[in-house]
Design an enzyme around this catalytic site. Structure first.
Site, mmCIF file in Angstrom:
data_model
loop_
_atom_site.group_PDB
_atom_site.id
_atom_site.type_symbol
_atom_site.label_atom_id
_atom_site.label_comp_id
_atom_site.label_asym_id
_atom_site.label_seq_id
_atom_site.Cartn_x
_atom_site.Cartn_y
_atom_site.Cartn_z
ATOM 1 N N GLU A 183 0.864 -1.166 0.000
ATOM 2 C CA GLU A 183 0.000 0.000 0.000
ATOM 3 C C GLU A 183 0.908 1.226 0.000
ATOM 4 O O GLU A 183 1.816 1.316 0.832
ATOM 5 C CB GLU A 183 -0.878 -0.019 1.262
ATOM 6 C CG GLU A 183 -1.953 1.026 1.197
ATOM 7 C CD GLU A 183 -2.854 1.042 2.434
ATOM 8 O OE1 GLU A 183 -2.798 0.104 3.239
ATOM 9 O OE2 GLU A 183 -3.592 2.025 2.562
ATOM 10 N N ARG A 193 5.369 -13.545 9.158
ATOM 11 C CA ARG A 193 6.024 -12.256 8.963
ATOM 12 C C ARG A 193 7.453 -12.324 9.471
ATOM 13 O O ARG A 193 7.753 -13.083 10.375
ATOM 14 C CB ARG A 193 5.450 -11.146 9.823
ATOM 15 C CG ARG A 193 4.129 -10.923 9.947
ATOM 16 C CD ARG A 193 3.742 -9.617 10.616
ATOM 17 N NE ARG A 193 2.664 -9.157 9.776
ATOM 18 C CZ ARG A 193 2.671 -8.026 9.110
ATOM 19 N NH1 ARG A 193 3.652 -7.182 9.225
ATOM 20 N NH2 ARG A 193 1.688 -7.712 8.329
ATOM 21 N N LYS A 224 3.952 0.497 9.894
ATOM 22 C CA LYS A 224 4.124 1.770 9.200
ATOM 23 C C LYS A 224 3.576 2.930 10.016
ATOM 24 O O LYS A 224 4.105 4.034 9.970
ATOM 25 C CB LYS A 224 3.399 1.719 7.848
ATOM 26 C CG LYS A 224 4.279 1.160 6.752
ATOM 27 C CD LYS A 224 3.587 1.262 5.409
ATOM 28 C CE LYS A 224 3.091 -0.089 4.972
ATOM 29 N NZ LYS A 224 2.325 -0.100 3.759
HETATM 30 P P1 ATP Z 1 1.795 -2.155 8.010
HETATM 31 O O1 ATP Z 1 0.872 -2.962 8.850
HETATM 32 O O2 ATP Z 1 3.074 -1.797 8.659
HETATM 33 O O3 ATP Z 1 1.137 -0.981 7.354
HETATM 34 P P2 ATP Z 1 1.277 -3.810 5.834
HETATM 35 O O4 ATP Z 1 1.414 -5.255 5.960
HETATM 36 O O5 ATP Z 1 -0.089 -3.272 5.899
HETATM 37 O O6 ATP Z 1 2.253 -3.115 6.853
HETATM 38 P P3 ATP Z 1 1.484 -3.525 3.037
HETATM 39 O O7 ATP Z 1 2.004 -2.392 2.252
HETATM 40 O O8 ATP Z 1 0.042 -3.829 2.983
HETATM 41 O O9 ATP Z 1 1.946 -3.265 4.535
HETATM 42 O O10 ATP Z 1 2.325 -4.825 2.743
HETATM 43 C C1 ATP Z 1 2.677 -5.274 1.455
HETATM 44 C C2 ATP Z 1 3.082 -6.716 1.524
HETATM 45 O O11 ATP Z 1 4.191 -6.890 2.399
HETATM 46 C C3 ATP Z 1 1.975 -7.585 2.066
HETATM 47 O O12 ATP Z 1 1.854 -8.726 1.235
HETATM 48 C C4 ATP Z 1 2.413 -7.935 3.444
HETATM 49 O O13 ATP Z 1 1.927 -9.193 3.822
HETATM 50 C C5 ATP Z 1 3.928 -7.921 3.317
HETATM 51 N N1 ATP Z 1 4.568 -7.631 4.600
HETATM 52 C C6 ATP Z 1 4.382 -6.548 5.373
HETATM 53 N N2 ATP Z 1 5.093 -6.644 6.521
HETATM 54 C C7 ATP Z 1 5.770 -7.825 6.466
HETATM 55 C C8 ATP Z 1 6.663 -8.519 7.346
HETATM 56 N N3 ATP Z 1 7.022 -8.007 8.524
HETATM 57 N N4 ATP Z 1 7.162 -9.709 6.945
HETATM 58 C C9 ATP Z 1 6.818 -10.230 5.758
HETATM 59 N N5 ATP Z 1 5.974 -9.643 4.890
HETATM 60 C C10 ATP Z 1 5.436 -8.452 5.235
HETATM 61 MG MG MG Z 2 -1.641 -3.559 4.606
#
Ligand code: ATP
Ligand code: MG
Length: 579
Positions: free
Chosen positions: A45, A288, A298
């Site tokens: 995102e 994760r 984030k």
């Molecule tokens: P946040 O909760 O910090 O905003 P998010 O998971 O919502 O992070 P996205 O931009 O939606 O962030 O994530 C893009 C991709 O990265 C998704 O497929 C998510 O599953 C993966 N991802 C995010 N954080 C991790 C992590 N700590 N380990 C592995 N994959 C991750």
């Molecule tokens: Mg997300």
């Protein structure tokens, strides 16, 4: 087994390991389910910069596609109008490329392999109308609290919304009014009609569209209703022809809903057909990546930036990809770390010391050696009477092809304060009165004493050199234990050093809740020092890596400012930070 042997074995194993995602894809390829092409996607995102956790997902998504000769799409999941921006989007692209990956495939615009989920809003809306017409979705006006109450708990069936059996024509009318902006946020929503008795709460008529009067960074106010992730994601995957959709573990319970949406798309004849094979995207989940001594949400990273706790998203202490780049970490080391962290179904925590180890391993092989004095004290060589000379030093003792360089040496030099002790402790083999020490690549020096200022601080060290030791070895073959680094006073240039340590002192900054995480910030996470470097470093370019001999790995931040990437040796002890 020493540390090196142990980890190189681990590497050999992980390089050949066939984790469950790989086995899953292998089976589908063999079973002809992919129509001859594995297609994955990375769906960030654009509401922040990507961090080491995303880097892990990047390695998995792009890595699996590459392994099977397929393609990985970069899809910006911009279905949530708040907090998304082009700045974030551009930096996500830059960071993925820096990590060494490139998206490919058709794309939804001019750029191959690149998609914006928002470009599908029209199609998603059409699909929602079809669901309504088929009696598979309905508009609901329960308030947030009522909605939760009706949905109930997993152990007991939920209660149907009073709107559940509204006829399609009326639902369509309300949905179109929702879209036209007739209602306020939260007044109505669109729900999929699935099963209010399902033990999986996500299947109890989940919300698939909500009203949100907010400006979208690309589409402005074109829409005031937005699809929910659980509805949008399978549609995006399906319409892009994604075969394997990998995400993190928390989405596992959403998978039946993902499959439900894909089934509906199948009924509508919307699945992509590739080489005669209908492509049904499938979702699988992996744990994760978690790292101790930092936060990765984030929202919290944004808070650090907005409150000025760090110097921006690319502060070298941040776990962001751009922060790690500015710290001097390399893409190869980050990929290696992600590989070693492994792909698993079980949540675990990785130690940042492992990442630092990977960085050190690479920089030890590749970084040019230079001399820098971070905490300088002057040494005067009393019997140096001739002109300055050039000492010849290897650029990288592990790589002969890196050649040598000449470094000016004269009567006055800087050394690090910690390399001198007026009253040496046992086993202190560096500079002390009466003792001899080798000045790297130059000569043997005998210390005769030191001069102190009025406060008792050492202001100058004095001594003599052995005139028959030019190059660093004594003509009579006598042994000198200590070798220290130096910078010539006349030709050396002043430099700033930023010495970074962990951003948080605690292993888990969230242990007592996200609202208190700032209390665990490490007050000593950045120390700035001023010293001297070899003259050639005045021409160092931002991003260049160096090993400052005996001091650590550094990267150039801007002219004559050097960020410490990592210390030379791993002195990390749990609970003490990396001193
Ligand atoms: P946040 O909760 O910090 O905003 P998010 O998971 O919502 O992070 P996205 O931009 O939606 O962030 O994530 C893009 C991709 O990265 C998704 O497929 C998510 O599953 C993966 N991802 C995010 N954080 C991790 C992590 N700590 N380990 C592995 N994959 C991750
Ligand atoms: Mg997300």
């Amino acid at each position: 087994m020493n540390e090196k042997d142990e980890t190189s074995t681990a590497s050999a194993e992980s390089a050949t390991s066939r984790h469950f995602l790989r086995q899953w894809i292998e089976k589908d390829v063999a079973g002809g389910k992919t129509g001859g092409k594995v297609v994955t996607r990375f769906p960030p995102e654009p509401n922040g910069y990507i961090h080491i956790g995303h880097a892990k997902a990047v390695c998995v998504d792009f890595g699996m596609a590459a392994l099977f000769g397929g393609e990985c799409h970069l899809r910006l999941d911009d279905t949530n109008p708040a907090k998304e921006s082009d700045e974030f989007a551009e930096n996500i692209k830059r960071d993925i490329r820096w990590l060494g990956f490139e998206w490919s495939g058709e794309g939804d615009g001019a750029e191959p392999g690149f998609y914006n989920a928002s470009n599908m809003f029209g199609k998603m809306y059409g699909i929602a109308e079809k669901l309504i017409e088929a009696g598979q979705a309905y508009c609901c006006n329960l308030g947030q609290e009522e909605w939760k109450e009706y949905r109930g708990v997993p152990e007991k069936p939920g209660k149907p919304s009073p709107s559940r059996d509204t006829d399609p024509a009326r639902n369509l009318k309300i949905f179109r009014e929702m879209r036209a902006g007739k209602y306020a946020d939260g007044e109505w929503c669109l729900r999929a009609k699935i099963d209010m008795a399902s033990p999986n709460i996500h299947m109890r008529d989940p919300v698939i569209y909500r009203i949100r009067h907010a400006e979208h960074y690309h589409l402005g106010n074109e829409w005031c209703i937005y699809p929910m992730y659980d509805f949008a994601h399978p549609i995006e995957d399906a319409l892009e022809g994604v075969t394997h959709s990998m995400c993190t573990l928390e989405f596992e319970v959403h998978r039946p809903l993902y499959d439900w949406v894909v089934d509906r798309l199948d009924e509508m004849g919307l699945l992509v057909v590739r080489n005669g094979v209908k492509i049904r995207p499938q979702q699988r989940e992996f744990a994760r990546l978690n790292i101790t001594h930092t936060v990765m949400s984030k929202r919290l990273l944004r808070q650090l930036v907005e409150e000025g706790r760090v110097d921006g998203w690319d502060d070298p202490r941040m776990p962001t990809v751009c922060g790690m780049r500015r710290r001097g970490y390399t893409p190869g080391a980050i990929r290696e770390f992600c590989e070693r962290a492994g792909v698993s179904k079980v949540e675990s925590e990785s130690d940042p010391a492992l990442l630092e180890w990977c960085v050190r391993e690479e920089l030890n092989r590749t970084a040019a050696r230079r001399m820098a004095v971070v905490d300088p004290v002057k040494v005067v060589i009393e019997n140096w009477n001739g002109p300055a000379r050039d000492a010849e030093l290897p650029n990288n003792p592990l790589d002969e092809s890196a050649g040598t360089r000449k470094v000016r040496f004269g009567r006055e030099i800087w050394i690090d304060r910690s390399d001198f002790m007026e009253v040496p402790e046992k086993k202190f083999f560096r500079m002390a009165p009466g003792g001899e020490v080798r000045l790297r690549g130059a000569c043997i020096f005998k210390c005769t004493g030191c001069v102190k200022d009025d406060d008792g601080n050492i202001s100058e060290i004095r001594g003599t050199w052995d005139e028959n030791s030019w190059g660093g070895n004594a003509a009579d073959g006598r042994k000198v234990k200590g070798t220290i680094h130096w910078v010539d006073c006349e030709s050396g240039v002043k430099a700033e050093f930023r010495l970074y340590d962990r951003l948080f002192s605690d292993k888990d900054p969230l242990a007592d809740g996200p609202e208190n995480f700032l209390e665990h910030l490490n007050p000593d996470s950045l120390k700035t020092a001023y010293g001297y470097v070899e003259p050639s470093l005045a021409a160092a370019e931002p991003g260049e890596h160096f090993q400052f001999e005996r001091t650590g790995y550094f990267t150039c931040d801007s002219r004559l400012v050097f960020n410490r990437t990592v210390t030379l040796k791993d002195s990390f002890k749990p609970g003490e930070g990396n001193k």
